[in-house]
Motif scaffolding. Structure first.
Motif, PDB file in Angstrom:
ATOM      1  N   MET A  77       0.859  -1.165   0.000  1.00 48.07           N
ATOM      2  CA  MET A  77       0.000   0.000   0.000  1.00 48.07           C
ATOM      3  C   MET A  77       0.904   1.227   0.000  1.00 48.07           C
ATOM      4  O   MET A  77       1.853   1.311   0.746  1.00 48.07           O
ATOM      5  CB  MET A  77      -0.882  -0.042   1.245  1.00 48.07           C
ATOM      6  N   ALA A  78       0.602   2.191  -0.836  1.00 49.21           N
ATOM      7  CA  ALA A  78       1.416   3.402  -0.911  1.00 49.21           C
ATOM      8  C   ALA A  78       0.519   4.624  -0.821  1.00 49.21           C
ATOM      9  O   ALA A  78      -0.626   4.602  -1.237  1.00 49.21           O
ATOM     10  CB  ALA A  78       2.207   3.430  -2.213  1.00 49.21           C
ATOM     11  N   GLY A  79       1.056   5.685  -0.271  1.00 53.51           N
ATOM     12  CA  GLY A  79       0.336   6.944  -0.201  1.00 53.51           C
ATOM     13  C   GLY A  79       1.296   8.090  -0.440  1.00 53.51           C
ATOM     14  O   GLY A  79       2.495   7.953  -0.260  1.00 53.51           O
ATOM     15  N   THR A  80       0.764   9.215  -0.880  1.00 51.97           N
ATOM     16  CA  THR A  80       1.605  10.378  -1.111  1.00 51.97           C
ATOM     17  C   THR A  80       0.966  11.600  -0.476  1.00 51.97           C
ATOM     18  O   THR A  80      -0.215  11.622  -0.194  1.00 51.97           O
ATOM     19  CB  THR A  80       1.803  10.643  -2.612  1.00 51.97           C
ATOM     20  N   GLY A  81       1.755  12.623  -0.273  1.00 51.61           N
ATOM     21  CA  GLY A  81       1.258  13.883   0.260  1.00 51.61           C
ATOM     22  C   GLY A  81       2.421  14.824   0.505  1.00 51.61           C
ATOM     23  O   GLY A  81       3.398  14.438   1.122  1.00 51.61           O
ATOM     24  N   THR A  82       2.338  16.002   0.001  1.00 47.08           N
ATOM     25  CA  THR A  82       3.337  17.061   0.177  1.00 47.08           C
ATOM     26  C   THR A  82       4.781  16.591  -0.014  1.00 47.08           C
ATOM     27  O   THR A  82       5.639  16.855   0.806  1.00 47.08           O
ATOM     28  CB  THR A  82       3.191  17.740   1.548  1.00 47.08           C
ATOM     29  N   GLY A  83       5.035  15.894  -1.087  1.00 47.12           N
ATOM     30  CA  GLY A  83       6.391  15.471  -1.393  1.00 47.12           C
ATOM     31  C   GLY A  83       6.832  14.173  -0.758  1.00 47.12           C
ATOM     32  O   GLY A  83       7.906  13.673  -1.050  1.00 47.12           O
ATOM     33  N   TRP A  84       6.047  13.626   0.135  1.00 45.12           N
ATOM     34  CA  TRP A  84       6.388  12.372   0.807  1.00 45.12           C
ATOM     35  C   TRP A  84       5.661  11.202   0.160  1.00 45.12           C
ATOM     36  O   TRP A  84       4.518  11.327  -0.260  1.00 45.12           O
ATOM     37  CB  TRP A  84       6.007  12.420   2.282  1.00 45.12           C
ATOM     38  N   ARG A  85       6.332  10.070   0.121  1.00 45.94           N
ATOM     39  CA  ARG A  85       5.710   8.823  -0.310  1.00 45.94           C
ATOM     40  C   ARG A  85       5.808   7.847   0.862  1.00 45.94           C
ATOM     41  O   ARG A  85       6.887   7.629   1.411  1.00 45.94           O
ATOM     42  CB  ARG A  85       6.420   8.234  -1.521  1.00 45.94           C
ATOM     43  N   PHE A  86       4.672   7.282   1.245  1.00 43.77           N
ATOM     44  CA  PHE A  86       4.608   6.337   2.356  1.00 43.77           C
ATOM     45  C   PHE A  86       4.271   4.959   1.811  1.00 43.77           C
ATOM     46  O   PHE A  86       3.342   4.814   1.020  1.00 43.77           O
ATOM     47  CB  PHE A  86       3.534   6.765   3.361  1.00 43.77           C
ATOM     48  N   ASP A  87       5.030   3.970   2.244  1.00 42.49           N
ATOM     49  CA  ASP A  87       4.788   2.593   1.838  1.00 42.49           C
ATOM     50  C   ASP A  87       4.703   1.702   3.073  1.00 42.49           C
ATOM     51  O   ASP A  87       5.639   1.672   3.877  1.00 42.49           O
ATOM     52  CB  ASP A  87       5.917   2.081   0.927  1.00 42.49           C
ATOM     53  N   TRP A  88       3.583   1.011   3.197  1.00 41.30           N
ATOM     54  CA  TRP A  88       3.431   0.030   4.260  1.00 41.30           C
ATOM     55  C   TRP A  88       3.868  -1.318   3.725  1.00 41.30           C
ATOM     56  O   TRP A  88       3.386  -1.774   2.686  1.00 41.30           O
ATOM     57  CB  TRP A  88       1.969  -0.097   4.689  1.00 41.30           C
ATOM     58  N   LEU A  89       4.774  -1.969   4.437  1.00 43.57           N
ATOM     59  CA  LEU A  89       5.134  -3.346   4.139  1.00 43.57           C
ATOM     60  C   LEU A  89       4.383  -4.184   5.171  1.00 43.57           C
ATOM     61  O   LEU A  89       4.621  -4.042   6.371  1.00 43.57           O
ATOM     62  CB  LEU A  89       6.634  -3.564   4.249  1.00 43.57           C
ATOM     63  N   ASP A  90       3.462  -4.985   4.691  1.00 40.42           N
ATOM     64  CA  ASP A  90       2.635  -5.741   5.631  1.00 40.42           C
ATOM     65  C   ASP A  90       2.682  -7.243   5.371  1.00 40.42           C
ATOM     66  O   ASP A  90       1.733  -7.962   5.665  1.00 40.42           O
ATOM     67  CB  ASP A  90       1.198  -5.221   5.635  1.00 40.42           C
ATOM     68  N   ASP A  91       3.801  -7.696   4.812  1.00 42.49           N
ATOM     69  CA  ASP A  91       4.021  -9.132   4.699  1.00 42.49           C
ATOM     70  C   ASP A  91       5.507  -9.411   4.912  1.00 42.49           C
ATOM     71  O   ASP A  91       6.366  -8.601   4.574  1.00 42.49           O
ATOM     72  CB  ASP A  91       3.520  -9.678   3.355  1.00 42.49           C
ATOM     73  N   TRP A  92       5.790 -10.546   5.516  1.00 39.84           N
ATOM     74  CA  TRP A  92       7.167 -10.866   5.888  1.00 39.84           C
ATOM     75  C   TRP A  92       8.113 -10.955   4.705  1.00 39.84           C
ATOM     76  O   TRP A  92       9.247 -10.462   4.807  1.00 39.84           O
ATOM     77  CB  TRP A  92       7.196 -12.140   6.735  1.00 39.84           C
ATOM     78  N   PRO A  93       7.747 -11.551   3.573  1.00 37.42           N
ATOM     79  CA  PRO A  93       8.697 -11.588   2.453  1.00 37.42           C
ATOM     80  C   PRO A  93       9.151 -10.192   2.013  1.00 37.42           C
ATOM     81  O   PRO A  93      10.327  -9.994   1.678  1.00 37.42           O
ATOM     82  CB  PRO A  93       7.932 -12.309   1.346  1.00 37.42           C
ATOM     83  N   ILE A 125       9.332  -7.492   3.947  1.00 36.97           N
ATOM     84  CA  ILE A 125      10.167  -6.930   5.008  1.00 36.97           C
ATOM     85  C   ILE A 125      11.568  -7.534   4.974  1.00 36.97           C
ATOM     86  O   ILE A 125      12.563  -6.826   5.120  1.00 36.97           O
ATOM     87  CB  ILE A 125       9.504  -7.131   6.380  1.00 36.97           C
ATOM     88  N   TRP A 126      11.658  -8.842   4.753  1.00 37.22           N
ATOM     89  CA  TRP A 126      12.960  -9.511   4.747  1.00 37.22           C
ATOM     90  C   TRP A 126      13.607  -9.526   3.364  1.00 37.22           C
ATOM     91  O   TRP A 126      14.673 -10.130   3.187  1.00 37.22           O
ATOM     92  CB  TRP A 126      12.846 -10.935   5.279  1.00 37.22           C
ATOM     93  N   SER A 127      13.024  -8.849   2.383  1.00 37.71           N
ATOM     94  CA  SER A 127      13.605  -8.830   1.038  1.00 37.71           C
ATOM     95  C   SER A 127      14.981  -8.160   1.065  1.00 37.71           C
ATOM     96  O   SER A 127      15.272  -7.307   1.912  1.00 37.71           O
ATOM     97  CB  SER A 127      12.692  -8.088   0.062  1.00 37.71           C
ATOM     98  N   ALA A 128      15.815  -8.542   0.117  1.00 39.09           N
ATOM     99  CA  ALA A 128      17.179  -7.997   0.061  1.00 39.09           C
ATOM    100  C   ALA A 128      17.171  -6.478  -0.054  1.00 39.09           C
ATOM    101  O   ALA A 128      17.959  -5.790   0.600  1.00 39.09           O
ATOM    102  CB  ALA A 128      17.937  -8.621  -1.108  1.00 39.09           C
ATOM    103  N   GLY A 129      16.276  -5.928  -0.868  1.00 40.68           N
ATOM    104  CA  GLY A 129      16.213  -4.477  -1.039  1.00 40.68           C
ATOM    105  C   GLY A 129      15.828  -3.748   0.231  1.00 40.68           C
ATOM    106  O   GLY A 129      16.426  -2.726   0.584  1.00 40.68           O
ATOM    107  N   ASN A 130      14.831  -4.265   0.946  1.00 45.26           N
ATOM    108  CA  ASN A 130      14.409  -3.621   2.179  1.00 45.26           C
ATOM    109  C   ASN A 130      15.479  -3.762   3.260  1.00 45.26           C
ATOM    110  O   ASN A 130      15.755  -2.811   3.993  1.00 45.26           O
ATOM    111  CB  ASN A 130      13.076  -4.178   2.679  1.00 45.26           C
TER     112      ASN A 130
END
Length: 77
Positions: free
Chosen positions: A1-17, A19-24
């Motif tokens: 899920m992603a959201g934006t507002g005033t230049g910010w981008r918010f991303d919720w990571l809500d699954d373990w894969p 969160i534990w991904s190499a990039g994250n």
């Protein structure tokens, strides 16, 4: 899920894969080296994973990991 507002981008990571991904994990560990983060050992992914396993593992918890990035380059975990 992603959201934006005033230049910010918010991303919720809500699954373990995700969160534990190499990039994250790379972003997470890089943030620990930033003096402005005021990081403590309790914020390290290895300690978080160990605590998680000691508390029943991934099946016992629903993850909510928020990342925020700004157009100006700032980021928050």
């Amino acid at each position: 899920m992603a959201g934006t507002g005033t230049g910010w981008r918010f991303d919720w990571l809500d699954d373990w894969p995700a969160i534990w991904s190499a990039g994250n994990l790379a972003r997470w560990q890089a943030s620990l080296g930033d003096p402005a983060a005021h990081a403590t050992p309790f914020m390290h992914p290895d300690l978080v994973r160990g605590w998680l396993e000691a508390q029943g593992g991934e099946a016992a918890w629903q993850p909510y990991f928020l990342t925020a990035t700004h157009d100006g380059g700032q980021s928050v975990l």
